[in-house]
Design a protein around this motif. Structure first.
Motif, PDB file in Angstrom:
ATOM      1  N   GLY A 133       0.820  -1.216   0.000  1.00  0.00           N
ATOM      2  CA  GLY A 133       0.000   0.000   0.000  1.00  0.00           C
ATOM      3  C   GLY A 133       0.848   1.257   0.000  1.00  0.00           C
ATOM      4  N   ALA A 134       1.924   1.235   0.780  1.00  0.00           N
ATOM      5  CA  ALA A 134       2.822   2.394   0.823  1.00  0.00           C
ATOM      6  C   ALA A 134       3.507   2.588  -0.521  1.00  0.00           C
ATOM      7  N   ALA A 135       3.898   1.481  -1.174  1.00  0.00           N
ATOM      8  CA  ALA A 135       4.550   1.583  -2.481  1.00  0.00           C
ATOM      9  C   ALA A 135       3.586   2.143  -3.525  1.00  0.00           C
ATOM     10  N   VAL A 136       2.355   1.672  -3.510  1.00  0.00           N
ATOM     11  CA  VAL A 136       1.354   2.175  -4.462  1.00  0.00           C
ATOM     12  C   VAL A 136       1.096   3.658  -4.208  1.00  0.00           C
ATOM     13  N   GLN A 137       0.975   4.036  -2.958  1.00  0.00           N
ATOM     14  CA  GLN A 137       0.736   5.435  -2.616  1.00  0.00           C
ATOM     15  C   GLN A 137       1.912   6.308  -3.060  1.00  0.00           C
ATOM     16  N   ALA A 138       3.130   5.826  -2.906  1.00  0.00           N
ATOM     17  CA  ALA A 138       4.308   6.591  -3.313  1.00  0.00           C
ATOM     18  C   ALA A 138       4.334   6.776  -4.827  1.00  0.00           C
ATOM     19  N   VAL A 139       3.983   5.727  -5.565  1.00  0.00           N
ATOM     20  CA  VAL A 139       3.970   5.828  -7.029  1.00  0.00           C
ATOM     21  C   VAL A 139       2.901   6.816  -7.490  1.00  0.00           C
ATOM     22  N   VAL A 140       1.724   6.743  -6.913  1.00  0.00           N
ATOM     23  CA  VAL A 140       0.645   7.666  -7.286  1.00  0.00           C
ATOM     24  C   VAL A 140       1.036   9.103  -6.934  1.00  0.00           C
ATOM     25  N   ALA A 141       1.620   9.308  -5.769  1.00  0.00           N
ATOM     26  CA  ALA A 141       2.054  10.652  -5.372  1.00  0.00           C
ATOM     27  C   ALA A 141       3.130  11.170  -6.312  1.00  0.00           C
ATOM     28  N   TRP A 142       4.032  10.298  -6.753  1.00  0.00           N
ATOM     29  CA  TRP A 142       5.097  10.713  -7.669  1.00  0.00           C
ATOM     30  C   TRP A 142       4.508  11.176  -8.993  1.00  0.00           C
ATOM     31  N   PHE A 143       3.534  10.411  -9.521  1.00  0.00           N
ATOM     32  CA  PHE A 143       2.903  10.802 -10.786  1.00  0.00           C
ATOM     33  C   PHE A 143       2.147  12.123 -10.641  1.00  0.00           C
ATOM     34  N   ASN A 144       1.432  12.311  -9.547  1.00  0.00           N
ATOM     35  CA  ASN A 144       0.718  13.566  -9.329  1.00  0.00           C
ATOM     36  C   ASN A 144       1.683  14.732  -9.192  1.00  0.00           C
ATOM     37  N   ASN A 145       2.787  14.523  -8.482  1.00  0.00           N
ATOM     38  CA  ASN A 145       3.787  15.566  -8.299  1.00  0.00           C
ATOM     39  C   ASN A 145       4.433  15.922  -9.630  1.00  0.00           C
ATOM     40  N   LYS A 146       4.697  14.918 -10.453  1.00  0.00           N
ATOM     41  CA  LYS A 146       5.295  15.157 -11.766  1.00  0.00           C
ATOM     42  C   LYS A 146       4.352  15.987 -12.636  1.00  0.00           C
ATOM     43  N   ALA A 147       3.064  15.660 -12.621  1.00  0.00           N
ATOM     44  CA  ALA A 147       2.087  16.417 -13.413  1.00  0.00           C
ATOM     45  C   ALA A 147       1.997  17.858 -12.924  1.00  0.00           C
ATOM     46  N   THR A 148       2.034  18.050 -11.608  1.00  0.00           N
ATOM     47  CA  THR A 148       1.980  19.404 -11.047  1.00  0.00           C
ATOM     48  C   THR A 148       3.194  20.213 -11.472  1.00  0.00           C
ATOM     49  N   HIS A 149       4.377  19.599 -11.446  1.00  0.00           N
ATOM     50  CA  HIS A 149       5.589  20.297 -11.854  1.00  0.00           C
ATOM     51  C   HIS A 149       5.566  20.633 -13.338  1.00  0.00           C
ATOM     52  N   GLU A 150       5.013  19.738 -14.154  1.00  0.00           N
ATOM     53  CA  GLU A 150       4.918  20.019 -15.590  1.00  0.00           C
ATOM     54  C   GLU A 150       3.992  21.195 -15.845  1.00  0.00           C
ATOM     55  N   GLU A 151       2.854  21.243 -15.148  1.00  0.00           N
ATOM     56  CA  GLU A 151       1.940  22.377 -15.306  1.00  0.00           C
ATOM     57  C   GLU A 151       2.601  23.670 -14.848  1.00  0.00           C
ATOM     58  N   HIS A 152       3.326  23.608 -13.744  1.00  0.00           N
ATOM     59  CA  HIS A 152       4.007  24.791 -13.221  1.00  0.00           C
ATOM     60  C   HIS A 152       5.088  25.261 -14.202  1.00  0.00           C
ATOM     61  N   SER A 153       5.809  24.319 -14.802  1.00  0.00           N
ATOM     62  CA  SER A 153       6.860  24.716 -15.738  1.00  0.00           C
ATOM     63  C   SER A 153       6.266  25.326 -17.008  1.00  0.00           C
ATOM     64  N   VAL A 154       5.107  24.852 -17.418  1.00  0.00           N
ATOM     65  CA  VAL A 154       4.445  25.445 -18.587  1.00  0.00           C
ATOM     66  C   VAL A 154       4.036  26.883 -18.274  1.00  0.00           C
ATOM     67  N   ASP A 155       3.505  27.108 -17.080  1.00  0.00           N
ATOM     68  CA  ASP A 155       3.133  28.475 -16.685  1.00  0.00           C
ATOM     69  C   ASP A 155       4.353  29.382 -16.629  1.00  0.00           C
ATOM     70  N   MET A 156       5.448  28.872 -16.093  1.00  0.00           N
ATOM     71  CA  MET A 156       6.680  29.674 -16.016  1.00  0.00           C
ATOM     72  C   MET A 156       7.206  29.990 -17.411  1.00  0.00           C
ATOM     73  N   LEU A 157       7.112  29.046 -18.336  1.00  0.00           N
ATOM     74  CA  LEU A 157       7.565  29.275 -19.704  1.00  0.00           C
ATOM     75  C   LEU A 157       6.724  30.347 -20.380  1.00  0.00           C
ATOM     76  N   ARG A 158       5.413  30.292 -20.190  1.00  0.00           N
ATOM     77  CA  ARG A 158       4.548  31.321 -20.782  1.00  0.00           C
ATOM     78  C   ARG A 158       4.865  32.700 -20.225  1.00  0.00           C
ATOM     79  N   GLU A 159       5.100  32.774 -18.923  1.00  0.00           N
ATOM     80  CA  GLU A 159       5.440  34.059 -18.300  1.00  0.00           C
ATOM     81  C   GLU A 159       6.771  34.586 -18.834  1.00  0.00           C
ATOM     82  N   ALA A 160       7.746  33.710 -18.990  1.00  0.00           N
ATOM     83  CA  ALA A 160       9.049  34.126 -19.514  1.00  0.00           C
ATOM     84  C   ALA A 160       8.929  34.601 -20.961  1.00  0.00           C
ATOM     85  N   GLN A 161       8.099  33.926 -21.755  1.00  0.00           N
ATOM     86  CA  GLN A 161       7.913  34.353 -23.141  1.00  0.00           C
ATOM     87  C   GLN A 161       7.254  35.723 -23.211  1.00  0.00           C
TER      88      GLN A 161
END
Length: 89
Positions: A17-45
């Motif tokens: 259960g802990a391993a599954v939770q860690a994997v799901v959290a990692w995927f959610n964190n990765k998606a959040t960082h990708e969205e944040h980086s897209v916003d930062m790129l738009r602001e820089a442009q």
């Protein structure tokens, strides 16, 4: 012996259960960082676009000042262009 097997099964379930939770959290964190980086790129442009527009206006104004001096024109020098360092965003 049954208690030992139950304890092992429970520990394996917790670990799984802990391993599954860690994997799901990692995927959610990765998606959040990708969205944040897209916003930062738009602001820089946007900032780069504004900076380039200011640089073009400054170049035109400097060119007008140099032409004014080269011709030996009397004062006053040309006024700075409209919209220099004035942005809507």
């Amino acid at each position: 012996m049954v208690d030992f097997i139950t304890a092992i099964a429970g520990a394996c379930g917790v670990a799984f259960g802990a391993a599954v939770q860690a994997v799901v959290a990692w995927f959610n964190n990765k998606a959040t960082h990708e969205e944040h980086s897209v916003d930062m790129l738009r602001e820089a442009q946007t900032e780069l676009k504004d900076t380039m527009a200011d640089m073009n206006l400054l170049w035109e104004h400097n060119r007008a000042l140099i032409d004014h001096i080269y011709r030996g024109a009397p004062p006053p020098p040309p006024n700075p262009p409209e919209g220099l360092f004035k942005h809507d965003n």
